[in-house]
Each structure stands twice: as C-alpha cells, then as structure tokens.
Design an enzyme around this catalytic site. Structure first.
Site, mmCIF file in Angstrom:
data_model
loop_
_atom_site.group_PDB
_atom_site.id
_atom_site.type_symbol
_atom_site.label_atom_id
_atom_site.label_comp_id
_atom_site.label_asym_id
_atom_site.label_seq_id
_atom_site.Cartn_x
_atom_site.Cartn_y
_atom_site.Cartn_z
ATOM 1 N N GLY A 69 32.015 -1.701 -38.645
ATOM 2 C CA GLY A 69 32.445 -0.546 -39.229
ATOM 3 C C GLY A 69 33.982 -0.269 -39.320
ATOM 4 N N THR A 70 34.637 -0.611 -38.258
ATOM 5 C CA THR A 70 36.038 -0.491 -38.268
ATOM 6 C C THR A 70 36.653 -1.304 -39.572
ATOM 7 O OG1 THR A 70 36.536 -0.285 -35.879
ATOM 8 C CG2 THR A 70 38.357 -1.292 -37.232
ATOM 9 N N GLN A 177 27.698 6.110 -36.859
ATOM 10 C CA GLN A 177 26.615 7.061 -36.209
ATOM 11 C C GLN A 177 25.573 7.526 -36.814
ATOM 12 O OE1 GLN A 177 27.176 6.888 -32.827
ATOM 13 N NE2 GLN A 177 28.951 6.418 -32.370
ATOM 14 N N SER A 197 28.018 0.094 -39.179
ATOM 15 C CA SER A 197 28.041 -0.945 -38.487
ATOM 16 C C SER A 197 26.740 -1.420 -37.710
ATOM 17 C CB SER A 197 28.823 -0.629 -37.151
ATOM 18 O OG SER A 197 29.197 -1.577 -36.213
ATOM 19 N N SER A 198 26.424 -2.792 -37.720
ATOM 20 C CA SER A 198 25.210 -3.358 -37.116
ATOM 21 C C SER A 198 24.938 -2.874 -35.656
ATOM 22 C CB SER A 198 25.138 -4.770 -37.116
ATOM 23 O OG SER A 198 24.194 -5.331 -36.520
ATOM 24 N N HIS A 199 26.143 -2.928 -34.873
ATOM 25 C CA HIS A 199 25.757 -3.121 -33.148
ATOM 26 C C HIS A 199 25.380 -1.625 -32.922
ATOM 27 C CE1 HIS A 199 29.480 -1.287 -31.567
ATOM 28 N NE2 HIS A 199 29.834 -1.681 -32.739
ATOM 29 N N THR A 235 34.097 -17.092 -44.105
ATOM 30 C CA THR A 235 32.763 -17.057 -44.273
ATOM 31 C C THR A 235 31.560 -16.389 -43.999
ATOM 32 O OG1 THR A 235 33.428 -19.689 -44.269
ATOM 33 C CG2 THR A 235 30.976 -19.171 -44.009
ATOM 34 N N CYS A 323 36.255 3.229 -28.508
ATOM 35 C CA CYS A 323 37.436 2.854 -28.999
ATOM 36 C C CYS A 323 38.689 3.496 -28.366
ATOM 37 C CB CYS A 323 37.605 2.959 -30.635
ATOM 38 S SG CYS A 323 36.208 2.060 -31.541
#
Length: 378
Positions: A69-70, A177, A197-199, A235, A323
């Site tokens: 996300g960042t 979020q 973001s995936s996590h 990659t 963060c």
C-alpha cells in the site's frame, strides 16, 4: 496470545497459503520472459489483474501491482502529479492520511507544490463544504483516504467524487483498510486512483496494487522501467500476486458474513466495556464506521503503557497505526479530531479479525479492568 491488531496486519489465510504454494510451482517464471514458462506467468498475472479490476468495477489495464500500500500511494501520487504539473501546483489531502501520504505531501511542498490539509470533525469525517472551499483553479489532485486505520471512520467517497469530478480534479483514495471489507466501485464513486495492500486481507506481505483509471494520464518516475508498463521497476512476484488475488476473492465472497460478525462482536465489546466508562472513552463515527476497528482513549493512562500491560497478559493491541510505532509524537488522527497532545497519547486501538471470538474480547475487558485497578491513582 490473543491477537487484536488485525488493522496492522493479518495472518495469511489457508486459501492464500494454498494459492501461494501452487503459484510458486506453476508460475515461477519471469512474466517478462518470452518463453512458454514466462508466458504462463504472464497469463496468470493478467488473470489476477482482471480479477481485481472486477472487484472494483474498474478496467483491467488500470491495475499496477506494487510491493504494498505504501508504494502504491507514493507511485500513484508522484506519477499522476508528474503528468499534470503543467496544469497547476495545488494539491488537497487531509490531516488524517496514512503516514506514507502525509509525509509525501510534505515532500511535495518542498518541491514547490502548494498543499491544503483538510480538517475533519470530531468523528474524523471531512466536511464537504470545507473541501469545496479548498478547491482552486490550480488544483490538480486530491487524496482522501476511504477508511481511517485508527478509529475506523469511513469517508463519503461518492459525495467527494461528485465534487472533484465537477471541478475536473483527479481523485486518489487510500483504500488499504477498506478493500475486501466494504464494496468499492471506482466508477460510481468517481475515484480515479486507489491503493490496496495484500497483508491487510490475509494475503502475503510485500504485495499490493495501485489502480489508475486508463482515462487518467501518468508519467513514470523511473526512466527506462519496463515492468508493469513502466509503473515500477523489478521482477513481478507472480506467486504472491496469485496468493493475494485468492485472498481477495475469499474476502469478497465472505464480506457480508464478516461484517455481520464484526458488528455483533463490536456491540458485545462496547456493552461489556461500559463498566469502564469512567476510565475509557470510545472514539467512533456516528455516520459510517468500519466495525472491526475500535478506537479507545484511556483517561489518565498513556496508550503505550496500556498496550505493554495488555501484552504482558497475552493480549496484542495497538496504540494506533503500525507505521507510527516508536514515534514520540501523538497520533495525528487524535489531534485532528480535537484531542490535546496528552489525550492523544492515551489512545489505543483494538481491531477485530476472522479469528476473533467473544471470549477473547471478554478476556480483554477483564484484563483492562485489572490494569486500571492496579493503578493507585485511579
């Protein structure tokens, strides 16, 4: 341990783990290679791109995979601003954006851009009249997040999009979020760009995406880059993206069920914590709210102390955005909603997830009560 910090990060789901394992075996090739194994990886990547665009009601060619996300936030803003800087130098954002955006806009001010940081009300919502007043002839972009990661306030994207569209201002929204938690329709909301973001949705760390509508121009900030159509170098991690996509699919399919469960757990927790109403204040929106994020202000007790004491009792909570951990300054969100610096330092966050149980929340309230009772001054 009782884990109540899902807004910071989530464990990988079984669906995501299985997809990663299979993807690592089937799609290990470099998606930029021209041989068959590389083409197989590219086909898988394109399928994932299409799937995410369907979740957003967006266009497949608008999905650019990133490291999270960042990076999605930073690349989206910089690449769009680069393309439109000849049309103006004024940008709009809020005082409660994620650190990646807040610090980026400060950097852009040093680079000669003018930035307006919108105030929010006591519940963390921006006021549409204030947004309208902030718009100038030189405004080229506004970045307003969807869901706040500390108190869970959800911004009215549709109304914001209508205003910005009427003034031909590009609209970016940090949806880290809310992706997988709330239905996002980029066309209905007139959002030009979002970050994900995936996590945060039980997928692997180190992957996310930025969506930029194909109707919006952008200019690569990396000369000579070929990956992701020049959006970012390096990659592409196809197995992680396959896993991320599987996690997102599961989130979309279970969205209503999880929302109902979060609302039920939230209601039970807030009822239970009323016994500490003279010691803890709940920070929440009266309009739109992510039910899984519960912001609390501990009266006369610093949030860091409460977090460490909870951890000593086997409970993981947070003092806000991960963060910002380790920073001495108080939460910007708390200051923006009208808290003093001392009050802002008393903030803690509980965030629910797929494994959260009623018993865990009951235990948490008991532990908090004991912590308060152990303080002689209270």
């Amino acid at each position: 341990m009782i884990y109540l910090d899902y807004a910071a990060t989530t464990p990988m789901s079984e669906v995501a783990l299985c997809a990663y394992n299979e993807g690592s075996q089937l799609y290990f090739g470099n998606a930029s290679s021209l041989h068959d194994i590389g083409m197989n990886a590219r086909d898988a990547l394109q399928l994932c791109r299409k799937q995410h665009s369907l979740f957003l009601n967006g266009e497949t060619e608008g999905i650019y995979f990133t490291s999270g996300g960042t990076e999605a936030n930073i690349l989206a803003i910089l690449s769009i601003v680069q393309a439109y800087k000849s049309k103006g130098n004024h940008l709009i954002t809020t005082k409660v954006e994620h650190a990646s955006l807040f610090h980026l806009f400060q950097q852009l001010e040093n680079d000669g851009f003018e930035v307006t940081y919108l105030d929010v009300n006591e519940h963390g919502t921006i006021q549409l009249d204030i947004l309208k007043q902030a718009i100038r002839p030189t405004t080229i972009l506004a970045s307003i997040h969807h869901g706040n990661g500390e108190i869970g306030t959800v911004q009215p994207l549709e109304e914001i999009g209508e205003i910005l569209k009427a003034h031909q201002i590009i609209f970016h929204s940090d949806c880290v979020q809310t992706y997988g938690e709330i239905k996002i329709d980029v066309k209905k909301c007139k959002v030009d760009s979002i970050s994900v973001s995936s996590h945060k949705i039980y997928g692997p760390k180190g992957v996310g995406f930025c969506y930029i509508s194909p109707s919006v121009l952008w200019k690569s900030i990396y000369d000579g880059t070929t990956h992701e159509d020049g959006f970012r170098p390096g990659t592409v991690d196809v197995p992680s993206i396959v896993s991320f996509t599987a996690a997102a699919q599961h989130m979309m399919e279970t969205m209503e069920e999880r929302a109902a469960n979060y609302n039920q757990l939230r209601t039970l927790f807030l009822q239970d914590i009323k016994k500490l109403s003279d010691k803890i204040m709940v920070e929440q929106s009266l309009e739109a709210q992510l039910p899984q994020i519960i912001g609390l202000t501990c009266l006369h007790v610093q949030g860091q102390y409460m977090m460490l004491e909870c951890n000593r009792h086997g409970i993981c909570i947070s003092t806000g955005s991960a963060c910002q951990v380790g920073m001495e300054s108080p939460s910007r969100t708390m200051l923006a909603i009208g808290k003093s610096e001392s009050e802002a330092k008393c903030f803690i966050r509980i965030s629910l997830g797929s494994k959260t149980t009623k018993e865990e929340l009951e235990r948490t309230v008991i532990v908090m009560e004991r912590i308060f009772q152990s303080l002689p001054s209270l």
